[in-house]
Design an enzyme around this catalytic site. Sequence first.
Site, short mmCIF file in Angstrom:
data_model
loop_
_atom_site.label_atom_id
_atom_site.label_comp_id
_atom_site.label_asym_id
_atom_site.label_seq_id
_atom_site.Cartn_x
_atom_site.Cartn_y
_atom_site.Cartn_z
N ASP A 24 0.84 -1.20 0.00
CA ASP A 24 0.00 0.00 0.00
C ASP A 24 0.87 1.26 0.00
O ASP A 24 0.57 2.24 -0.68
CB ASP A 24 -0.92 0.00 1.23
CG ASP A 24 -1.83 -1.23 1.23
OD1 ASP A 24 -2.38 -1.56 0.16
OD2 ASP A 24 -1.98 -1.85 2.29
N HIS A 46 -5.48 -3.62 5.48
CA HIS A 46 -5.12 -3.93 4.09
C HIS A 46 -6.32 -4.50 3.33
O HIS A 46 -6.32 -5.66 2.92
CB HIS A 46 -3.93 -4.90 4.05
CG HIS A 46 -3.55 -5.25 2.65
ND1 HIS A 46 -3.00 -4.34 1.76
CD2 HIS A 46 -3.67 -6.40 1.95
CE1 HIS A 46 -2.79 -4.92 0.60
NE2 HIS A 46 -3.19 -6.18 0.68
N1 LIG Z 1 -0.38 -8.48 1.88
C1 LIG Z 1 -0.45 -8.07 0.63
O1 LIG Z 1 -0.24 -6.89 0.35
C2 LIG Z 1 -0.69 -9.04 -0.47
C3 LIG Z 1 -0.42 -8.69 -1.81
C4 LIG Z 1 -0.62 -9.62 -2.80
C5 LIG Z 1 -1.13 -10.88 -2.49
N2 LIG Z 1 -1.41 -11.19 -1.20
C6 LIG Z 1 -1.91 -12.52 -0.83
O2 LIG Z 1 -0.82 -13.46 -0.83
C7 LIG Z 1 -1.34 -14.78 -1.03
C8 LIG Z 1 -0.54 -15.52 -2.08
O3 LIG Z 1 -0.69 -14.91 -3.35
P1 LIG Z 1 0.02 -15.54 -4.64
O4 LIG Z 1 -0.31 -14.66 -5.78
O5 LIG Z 1 1.43 -15.85 -4.35
O6 LIG Z 1 -0.79 -16.92 -4.78
P2 LIG Z 1 -0.33 -18.24 -5.54
O7 LIG Z 1 -1.53 -19.12 -5.63
O8 LIG Z 1 0.40 -17.90 -6.78
O9 LIG Z 1 0.72 -18.88 -4.53
C9 LIG Z 1 0.36 -19.33 -3.27
C10 LIG Z 1 1.26 -20.49 -2.92
O10 LIG Z 1 0.87 -20.95 -1.63
C11 LIG Z 1 1.01 -22.35 -1.63
N3 LIG Z 1 0.25 -22.97 -0.57
C12 LIG Z 1 -1.05 -23.27 -0.51
N4 LIG Z 1 -1.33 -23.91 0.64
C13 LIG Z 1 -0.17 -23.98 1.33
C14 LIG Z 1 0.19 -24.51 2.59
N5 LIG Z 1 -0.70 -25.10 3.38
N6 LIG Z 1 1.48 -24.42 2.96
C15 LIG Z 1 2.40 -23.82 2.17
N7 LIG Z 1 2.12 -23.31 0.97
C16 LIG Z 1 0.84 -23.38 0.56
C17 LIG Z 1 0.54 -22.77 -3.01
O11 LIG Z 1 0.99 -24.09 -3.34
C18 LIG Z 1 1.15 -21.69 -3.87
O12 LIG Z 1 2.42 -22.07 -4.35
C19 LIG Z 1 -2.82 -14.59 -1.37
O13 LIG Z 1 -3.60 -14.83 -0.24
C20 LIG Z 1 -2.90 -13.12 -1.78
O14 LIG Z 1 -4.19 -12.59 -1.61
C21 LIG Z 1 -1.20 -10.30 -0.19
O1 LIG Z 2 -5.66 -7.34 -4.06
C1 LIG Z 2 -5.34 -8.47 -3.70
O2 LIG Z 2 -6.16 -9.37 -3.61
C2 LIG Z 2 -3.90 -8.78 -3.41
C3 LIG Z 2 -3.25 -7.78 -2.50
O3 LIG Z 2 -3.90 -7.66 -1.29
C4 LIG Z 2 -3.00 -6.46 -3.15
O4 LIG Z 2 -3.22 -5.43 -2.50
O5 LIG Z 2 -2.54 -6.42 -4.30
#
Ligand SMILES: NC(=O)c1ccc[n+]([C@@H]2O[C@H](COP(=O)([O-])OP(=O)(O)OC[C@H]3O[C@@H](n4cnc5c(N)ncnc54)[C@H](O)[C@@H]3O)[C@@H](O)[C@H]2O)c1
Ligand SMILES: O=C(O)C[C@H](O)C(=O)O
Length: 363
Positions: free
Chosen positions: A200, A227
């Site tokens: 953010d 967030h």
């Molecule tokens: N905080 C933030 O600002 C922010 C920003 C972007 C995404 N996110 C969040 O981050 C998370 C991951 O996003 P992504 O794009 O990498 O998703 P993705 O699906 O590409 O990757 C997630 C990974 O987690 C793994 N996984 C699932 N269950 C698991 C477990 N029990 N133990 C270990 N690994 C496990 C999957 O196998 C996969 O490789 C999502 O929840 C997304 O919303 C948060």
């Molecule tokens: O928007 C989402 O779902 C992923 C993450 O929280 C973001 O801010 O990009």
Amino acid sequence: MEQQQQQGATAARRMATLASHLRPHPASHPQMEDASLLTGSNCRAKGAAPGFKVAILGAAGGIGQPLALLMKMNPLVSVLHLYDVVNTPGVTADISHMNTGAVVRGFLGQPQLENALTGMDLVIIPAGVPRKPGMARDDLFNINAGIVRTLCEGIAKCCPNAIVNVISNPVNSTVPIAAEVFKKAGTYDPKRLLGVTTLDVVRANTFVGEVIGLDPREVNVPVVGGHAGITILPLLSQVNPSCSFTSEEIKYLTSRIQNGGTEVVEAKAGAGSATLSMAYAAAKFADACLRGLRGDAGIVECSFVASQVTELPFFASKVRLGRSGIEEILPLGPLNEFERAGLEKAKKELAESIQKGVSFINK
Ligand SMILES: NC(=O)c1ccc[n+]([C@@H]2O[C@H](COP(=O)([O-])OP(=O)(O)OC[C@H]3O[C@@H](n4cnc5c(N)ncnc54)[C@H](O)[C@@H]3O)[C@@H](O)[C@H]2O)c1
Ligand SMILES: O=C(O)C[C@H](O)C(=O)O
């Protein structure tokens, strides 16, 4: 004589390295988890420079892979553990060929979680499902809450003193979930649990930089609250360097920052959410945590943490990082009328999301 001894030691080390790569391996890959390569938290790993031990849980995912790459490039990292339920052998082999200091080890599936976590100083959690168009972050709760619970149970057991960076959404609920798991295990230290809201701030700096015509690296916008949607509250009255905005600019910037995640989800059209900018943001935040652990002074980042800044038990605001994790939570500072109104709306939604996380563990 001394020279001969040195040559002997070098030859022995080189033979051992060769042997460890030629040894048949249960995971059929030399970089995968191997008890003979695991060291206690005070030991330096074979071939590793001094530094911190970092684990990424969800390391094979859209965020996990580029984050692994960036952490392998971080000179403060001596050991990098990559854990996922799929595909870690390939990611580990790939990343491990980078000629940077950190030793990389892969861990695949639940039976290897404890070895992945043992001795870690910092654990970063991007495990879980991402949004698709039309979804809110809260729609991920049903799947991701259980994933975060299981991983945090492992942390409580294997590295209770580690700093934990939670990325998995919905952050407004997954951080309270992690706190409740740690409380149940008797290991909770609020100074060591941090929800990652850096993206953010990264977005806010970029968008504000565009509007005022400044290099985004020179802009610093505090983003507080939480967030998700309206809980993301950029404090445009506190931008550094100080600048003023028209009311149209404030509305445009606030909305763009609050909806930055959705902008990416829609552009990716079903292929996930922000991964590359998130890996950048997570690596930046992890680096700040590591510099704090090292004892650097004046490390301040926004993060969603246990807090008394408002009446809510968790809130994102500026925190000062140090050797014990969060050393100080900074006050919000003066808010203008627009920000005060935004804060009231944010608090209402935040309270519900926090309670949802707490109830998930205590039901
Ligand atoms: N905080 C933030 O600002 C922010 C920003 C972007 C995404 N996110 C969040 O981050 C998370 C991951 O996003 P992504 O794009 O990498 O998703 P993705 O699906 O590409 O990757 C997630 C990974 O987690 C793994 N996984 C699932 N269950 C698991 C477990 N029990 N133990 C270990 N690994 C496990 C999957 O196998 C996969 O490789 C999502 O929840 C997304 O919303 C948060
Ligand atoms: O928007 C989402 O779902 C992923 C993450 O929280 C973001 O801010 O990009």
